[in-house]
Design an enzyme around this catalytic site. Structure first.
Site, PDB file in Angstrom:
ATOM      1  CG  ASN A  23      37.196  42.452  36.388  1.00 39.18           C
ATOM      2  OD1 ASN A  23      37.868  43.340  35.897  1.00 39.18           O
ATOM      3  ND2 ASN A  23      35.991  42.665  36.912  1.00 39.18           N
TER       4      ASN A  23
ATOM      5  CB  THR B 249      29.134  35.209  40.756  1.00 45.37           C
ATOM      6  OG1 THR B 249      28.289  36.165  40.102  1.00 45.37           O
ATOM      7  CG2 THR B 249      28.334  34.470  41.817  1.00 45.37           C
ATOM      8  N   GLY B 250      31.343  37.770  40.101  1.00 45.87           N
ATOM      9  CA  GLY B 250      32.325  38.326  39.184  1.00 45.87           C
ATOM     10  C   GLY B 250      31.854  38.498  37.763  1.00 45.87           C
ATOM     11  CD  GLU B 251      31.640  42.211  37.071  1.00 49.92           C
ATOM     12  OE1 GLU B 251      32.865  42.386  37.269  1.00 49.92           O
ATOM     13  OE2 GLU B 251      30.769  42.664  37.829  1.00 49.92           O
TER      14      GLU B 251
ATOM     15  CG  ASP C  31      39.307  43.749  43.498  1.00 53.33           C
ATOM     16  OD1 ASP C  31      40.237  43.991  42.704  1.00 53.33           O
ATOM     17  OD2 ASP C  31      39.311  42.780  44.272  1.00 53.33           O
ATOM     18  CG  HIS C  32      36.642  46.509  37.775  1.00 56.30           C
ATOM     19  ND1 HIS C  32      35.856  46.311  36.673  1.00 56.30           N
ATOM     20  CD2 HIS C  32      35.777  46.765  38.792  1.00 56.30           C
ATOM     21  CE1 HIS C  32      34.581  46.442  36.998  1.00 56.30           C
ATOM     22  NE2 HIS C  32      34.517  46.726  38.288  1.00 56.30           N
TER      23      HIS C  32
END
Length: 322
Positions: free
Chosen positions: A108, A103-105, A37-38
């Site tokens: 994105n 926690t994501g990047e 999911d990007h």
């Protein structure tokens, strides 16, 4: 018996072709699927990044496979919106959908224009988001003031059984933390001893539920082509945290990966033209206790990989597991 699924990489493949790939994978003998999911790819060479949640509805309708998605609530996505998305898919396709939360990047999340927080703040924000999502899926009206803010939210369409929320971890420390709240754990392929420590950290801290593994691999008819594909598509993905967390654009990833060698890529991608070698790698992961293993061929063309693994690799793994 270990479940073998396919990973659908939205940052590499057009969504229409990716839908064709998961349909083909089910026909070839894969029994599960998951997707990324990007908002943007890791490299301009990858060149895609479709909206996972639109695609998931189509993929669940077009196949009988269970699907999961890796998601980062808290910045690009408000947790109430993610709860609604999870609830709708789980209500439409009971027992076939799960979400892994991380926690994501920055690549994105920076699109919101908000500050990219320190890791400990992101971790705390994710924990708040998990609690909000769980409460909404349980039918509660939620108000919350913290690192995320929610005002009198309620889900009006919910599944009879809330789907599992899986923890995403690439370190022993995060795996231990996920054991506090997650219904299972997902990680990515690494040296066997490191994977064993991650598994032991999760289980040792009381972690429950499924253990899932995403395996990056490159296969082609000859060794040189397998190495070329891996280097062309995945050399921007060799950097460990915090580098991969904090870079913001595909151009940044492309800039720092200019000098990355095929040998460095082979440290994070299982590269081989030998289907027997791939079978051995996957059997090693099985023996670590992974319940589900999702195969991600890092090339953009998926059909050859799907057909070859469906015909040669999956039957041998299943025979060995009986």
């Amino acid at each position: 018996m270990t479940v073998y699924g396919i990973h659908a990489s939205h940052e590499q493949v057009h969504p229409a072709r990716l839908l064709d790939a998961v349909i083909r994978a089910e026909q070839a003998g894969f029994t599960a699927a998951m997707c990324s999911d990007h908002f943007s790819p890791w490299s301009e060479r990858q060149g895609e990044s479709a909206f996972a949640w639109s695609w998931l509805g189509a993929a669940l309708q077009a196949t009988g496979l269970p699907f999961g998605v890796v998601n980062a609530p808290g910045q690009r996505y408000h947790p109430a919106i993610i709860a609604q998305a999870i609830g709708t898919l789980a209500a439409m396709y009971p027992g076939r959908f799960w979400a892994a939360l991380g926690t994501g990047e920055a690549s994105n999340e920076h699109i919101t224009g908000d500050r990219w927080p320190r890791k400990e703040v992101r971790t705390a924000r994710l924990r708040e988001s998990v609690d909000v999502i769980r409460a909404l899926l349980a039918g509660e009206e939620v108000s919350h003031d913290g690192l995320v803010t929610v005002d009198r939210a309620r889900l009006w369409t919910r599944p009879a059984e809330p789907p599992q929320l899986i923890g995403a971890a690439v370190s022993e420390r995060t795996a231990r933390w996920c054991a506090e709240w997650a219904d299972g754990l997902i990680t990515v392929n690494a040296p066997v001893e490191r994977l064993r420590r991650i598994v032991d950290s999760y289980r040792g801290a009381g972690g429950r539920g499924r253990l899932a593994l995403q395996v990056h691999l490159s296969w082609a008819a000859d060794e040189a082509e397998a190495a070329r594909l891996a280097h062309e598509q995945w050399r921007s993905n060799v950097f460990a945290p915090p580098v991969c967390w904090d870079l913001e654009t595909p151009a940044h990833f492309d800039a720092i990966s200019r000098e990355v060698t095929p040998a460095q890529v082979a440290e994070v991608v299982n590269v081989s033209a030998d289907l027997g070698r791939h079978t051995d790698w996957l059997h090693e992961y099985e023996e670590l206790g992974f319940d589900e293993i999702y195969l991600h061929h890092v090339g953009q063309e998926q059909a050859g990989f799907i057909d070859a693994f469906g015909a040669e690799v999956l039957p041998k793994l299943r025979a060995a597991g009986n």
